[in-house]
Design a protein around this motif. Sequence first.
Motif, PDB file in Angstrom:
ATOM      1  N   LYS A 111     -11.172   0.415  -7.864  1.00 28.52           N
ATOM      2  CA  LYS A 111     -10.976  -0.730  -6.979  1.00 28.52           C
ATOM      3  C   LYS A 111      -9.507  -0.890  -6.626  1.00 28.52           C
ATOM      4  O   LYS A 111      -9.142  -1.135  -5.471  1.00 28.52           O
ATOM      5  CB  LYS A 111     -11.499  -2.021  -7.636  1.00 28.52           C
ATOM      6  CG  LYS A 111     -13.002  -2.169  -7.610  1.00 28.52           C
ATOM      7  CD  LYS A 111     -13.445  -3.523  -8.141  1.00 28.52           C
ATOM      8  CE  LYS A 111     -13.144  -4.635  -7.149  1.00 28.52           C
ATOM      9  NZ  LYS A 111     -13.788  -5.905  -7.536  1.00 28.52           N
ATOM     10  N   LYS A 112      -8.653  -0.738  -7.623  1.00 31.57           N
ATOM     11  CA  LYS A 112      -7.219  -0.889  -7.384  1.00 31.57           C
ATOM     12  C   LYS A 112      -6.658   0.267  -6.560  1.00 31.57           C
ATOM     13  O   LYS A 112      -5.845   0.059  -5.650  1.00 31.57           O
ATOM     14  CB  LYS A 112      -6.487  -0.997  -8.727  1.00 31.57           C
ATOM     15  CG  LYS A 112      -6.791  -2.279  -9.480  1.00 31.57           C
ATOM     16  CD  LYS A 112      -6.207  -2.266 -10.885  1.00 31.57           C
ATOM     17  CE  LYS A 112      -6.532  -3.549 -11.625  1.00 31.57           C
ATOM     18  NZ  LYS A 112      -6.041  -3.522 -13.024  1.00 31.57           N
ATOM     19  N   TYR A 165       0.831  -1.193   0.000  1.00 28.58           N
ATOM     20  CA  TYR A 165       0.000   0.000   0.000  1.00 28.58           C
ATOM     21  C   TYR A 165       0.867   1.245   0.000  1.00 28.58           C
ATOM     22  O   TYR A 165       2.078   1.195   0.247  1.00 28.58           O
ATOM     23  CB  TYR A 165      -0.965   0.002   1.184  1.00 28.58           C
ATOM     24  CG  TYR A 165      -0.304  -0.050   2.549  1.00 28.58           C
ATOM     25  CD1 TYR A 165       0.239   1.099   3.138  1.00 28.58           C
ATOM     26  CD2 TYR A 165      -0.239  -1.242   3.266  1.00 28.58           C
ATOM     27  CE1 TYR A 165       0.822   1.067   4.387  1.00 28.58           C
ATOM     28  CE2 TYR A 165       0.354  -1.289   4.512  1.00 28.58           C
ATOM     29  CZ  TYR A 165       0.885  -0.138   5.077  1.00 28.58           C
ATOM     30  OH  TYR A 165       1.473  -0.177   6.311  1.00 28.58           O
ATOM     31  N   PHE A 188      -8.657   0.679   4.604  1.00 32.11           N
ATOM     32  CA  PHE A 188      -8.804   0.695   3.146  1.00 32.11           C
ATOM     33  C   PHE A 188     -10.245   0.344   2.780  1.00 32.11           C
ATOM     34  O   PHE A 188     -10.948  -0.327   3.538  1.00 32.11           O
ATOM     35  CB  PHE A 188      -7.845  -0.295   2.489  1.00 32.11           C
ATOM     36  CG  PHE A 188      -6.398   0.025   2.713  1.00 32.11           C
ATOM     37  CD1 PHE A 188      -5.659   0.707   1.762  1.00 32.11           C
ATOM     38  CD2 PHE A 188      -5.779  -0.350   3.898  1.00 32.11           C
ATOM     39  CE1 PHE A 188      -4.327   1.022   1.981  1.00 32.11           C
ATOM     40  CE2 PHE A 188      -4.438  -0.054   4.122  1.00 32.11           C
ATOM     41  CZ  PHE A 188      -3.713   0.636   3.162  1.00 32.11           C
ATOM     42  N   ASN A 226      -7.771   0.141  -2.858  1.00 34.51           N
ATOM     43  CA  ASN A 226      -7.119  -0.943  -2.138  1.00 34.51           C
ATOM     44  C   ASN A 226      -5.648  -0.642  -1.874  1.00 34.51           C
ATOM     45  O   ASN A 226      -4.995  -1.358  -1.124  1.00 34.51           O
ATOM     46  CB  ASN A 226      -7.239  -2.261  -2.916  1.00 34.51           C
ATOM     47  CG  ASN A 226      -8.433  -3.070  -2.480  1.00 34.51           C
ATOM     48  OD1 ASN A 226      -8.434  -3.641  -1.396  1.00 34.51           O
ATOM     49  ND2 ASN A 226      -9.466  -3.106  -3.303  1.00 34.51           N
ATOM     50  N   TYR A 227      -5.139   0.396  -2.514  1.00 34.23           N
ATOM     51  CA  TYR A 227      -3.722   0.761  -2.398  1.00 34.23           C
ATOM     52  C   TYR A 227      -3.504   2.028  -1.576  1.00 34.23           C
ATOM     53  O   TYR A 227      -2.522   2.148  -0.842  1.00 34.23           O
ATOM     54  CB  TYR A 227      -3.144   0.950  -3.803  1.00 34.23           C
ATOM     55  CG  TYR A 227      -1.693   1.340  -3.845  1.00 34.23           C
ATOM     56  CD1 TYR A 227      -0.696   0.449  -3.441  1.00 34.23           C
ATOM     57  CD2 TYR A 227      -1.306   2.599  -4.315  1.00 34.23           C
ATOM     58  CE1 TYR A 227       0.649   0.810  -3.487  1.00 34.23           C
ATOM     59  CE2 TYR A 227       0.029   2.959  -4.364  1.00 34.23           C
ATOM     60  CZ  TYR A 227       0.999   2.061  -3.950  1.00 34.23           C
ATOM     61  OH  TYR A 227       2.327   2.430  -3.993  1.00 34.23           O
ATOM     62  N   ASP A 239     -12.873  -1.477   0.093  1.00 34.01           N
ATOM     63  CA  ASP A 239     -13.066  -2.462  -0.971  1.00 34.01           C
ATOM     64  C   ASP A 239     -14.365  -2.126  -1.692  1.00 34.01           C
ATOM     65  O   ASP A 239     -15.441  -2.182  -1.083  1.00 34.01           O
ATOM     66  CB  ASP A 239     -13.154  -3.881  -0.401  1.00 34.01           C
ATOM     67  CG  ASP A 239     -11.907  -4.269   0.383  1.00 34.01           C
ATOM     68  OD1 ASP A 239     -10.800  -4.010  -0.103  1.00 34.01           O
ATOM     69  OD2 ASP A 239     -12.068  -4.817   1.495  1.00 34.01           O
TER      70      ASP A 239
END
Length: 265
Positions: A242-243, A24, A176, A246-247, A178
């Motif tokens: 989404k990516k 992350y 985070f 999540n990061y 999702d």
Amino acid sequence: MLNLFKNFLIIVLTIINITNAAQYLSDKPDFLKPCNYEDKSFSKCFANNFQVLFKDWKDGVPGLKTVGKLDPIIVKRIKIVQDPSSGIALNAILDNVEIRGASDAIVEEAVMDMQKLTVDVKFTIPKIRFNSNYKGKGNILSLNFNGNGKAFFEAENLSMGIHITMKLHDIDDFTFTDIETLTVNNDKVGDFKIHLDNLFNGQKDLEETANLLFNENFREIYRIMRPVILQTVEAILKDRLKKVFNYVPSNFFIANFPKAKDVKQ
């Protein structure tokens, strides 16, 4: 009636899965200003942070190799299938679609409901253009065509909204999000243009007349192309956000973001 025809779209995104350089993002960029959820100006602050996803990270996210450029975006294939018995129908395959203009999106509003874990964002794209190869046939405005070649269509002042539902998870001291669902809706379009080459086996006069007719009746043509634009933008944003979420820790966007363990999900 235009709203009676059935349509079906297949969108294939070119996605390369590469292992991230880090699990992350641990250092907050200076251009992200964490907002206070309790502040009266939260929505404006949150919208400014959402703008980052279009502008400051239009060329990708540092350390996140699975997210590429936002401008241009390359979509491998879009397939449009409509009922051929309808009065207006277009059946086509668009290959190697290049989409430009997404990074110019202007985020006007971003609202989060912490209880429901939803986010609603309103934004406008001044101009978005799709360039592609096409192969298609159908009938539009009493014109029957069967052609292949180069094509483009573009929408100006395209107002859109995103509705996101999410769940949370914690890693170390960060929280985070999702994304579970992401849907895109379209409020209005200012103008719409389309051009298809080689519609009638090289008959240029007929081709020019057809394209002129399409653009004189752009609102009707936009109704046909609207599902293509909305579902393509939806697929791209869902994959990208989404990516990113999540990061990038949610605490970088909202200072008093709750821990996942403290939220009923």
